[in-house]
Design a protein around this motif. Sequence first.
Motif, PDB file in Angstrom:
ATOM      1  N   GLU A 251     -39.495  47.670 -50.158  1.00 39.24           N
ATOM      2  CA  GLU A 251     -40.094  47.099 -51.359  1.00 39.24           C
ATOM      3  C   GLU A 251     -39.075  46.318 -52.179  1.00 39.24           C
ATOM      4  OE1 GLU A 251     -42.425  49.852 -49.419  1.00 39.24           O
ATOM      5  OE2 GLU A 251     -40.501  50.380 -50.342  1.00 39.24           O
ATOM      6  N   GLU A 252     -37.852  46.813 -52.260  1.00 33.91           N
ATOM      7  CA  GLU A 252     -36.809  46.104 -52.988  1.00 33.91           C
ATOM      8  C   GLU A 252     -36.445  44.801 -52.262  1.00 33.91           C
ATOM      9  OE1 GLU A 252     -33.043  48.093 -54.302  1.00 33.91           O
ATOM     10  OE2 GLU A 252     -32.459  47.788 -52.228  1.00 33.91           O
ATOM     11  N   LEU A 253     -36.474  44.825 -50.937  1.00 31.33           N
ATOM     12  CA  LEU A 253     -36.180  43.610 -50.184  1.00 31.33           C
ATOM     13  C   LEU A 253     -37.279  42.561 -50.389  1.00 31.33           C
ATOM     14  CD1 LEU A 253     -34.803  45.242 -46.930  1.00 31.33           C
ATOM     15  CD2 LEU A 253     -33.484  44.151 -48.766  1.00 31.33           C
ATOM     16  N   ILE A 254     -38.542  43.004 -50.440  1.00 31.34           N
ATOM     17  CA  ILE A 254     -39.642  42.085 -50.745  1.00 31.34           C
ATOM     18  C   ILE A 254     -39.462  41.502 -52.142  1.00 31.34           C
ATOM     19  CG2 ILE A 254     -42.134  41.974 -51.258  1.00 31.34           C
ATOM     20  CD1 ILE A 254     -41.636  41.953 -48.300  1.00 31.34           C
ATOM     21  N   ALA A 255     -39.091  42.348 -53.108  1.00 34.97           N
ATOM     22  CA  ALA A 255     -38.884  41.875 -54.480  1.00 34.97           C
ATOM     23  C   ALA A 255     -37.787  40.815 -54.528  1.00 34.97           C
ATOM     24  CB  ALA A 255     -38.547  43.046 -55.403  1.00 34.97           C
TER      25      ALA A 255
END
Length: 141
Positions: A47-51
């Motif tokens: 999720e942090e990588l998507i953000a």
Amino acid sequence: MQRKGSAIWQGDLKSGKGTVSTDSGVLSQTQYSFSTRFESGKGTNPEELIAAAHAGCFTMALSGQLGAAGLVAEKLETTATVTFEKLEAGWTVTGILLDVNGTVPKADQAAWEKATQAAKAGCPISRLLNTTITMQAKLEG
């Protein structure tokens, strides 16, 4: 053009661990695990990588939209916040908030709104989040 990222996972969900890597080498066997995703463990998570990808993509798209309007930003700063919630169907990304601040000489509010809305709609990562996903799955051994 193609870009690749890869992941390796070993073990069960809660006590296992994995790494993610990118062809560019920016991520190289970067650790992720249950604790980095659902707790406060050291490492990254999807999720942090998507953000980060969405923030980077949107900010570049905004620069392009401003340029098309004859404007050049002194600074654009975007934070993308992914909301990750446990729903009846399971853990789900339920939204992304793009919080953008810009210093753009000669821009008025109307030009800013037009550029930000066009960048949000046109950024490839924004469009990706509405895409069809295909898969090839091979069981080895």
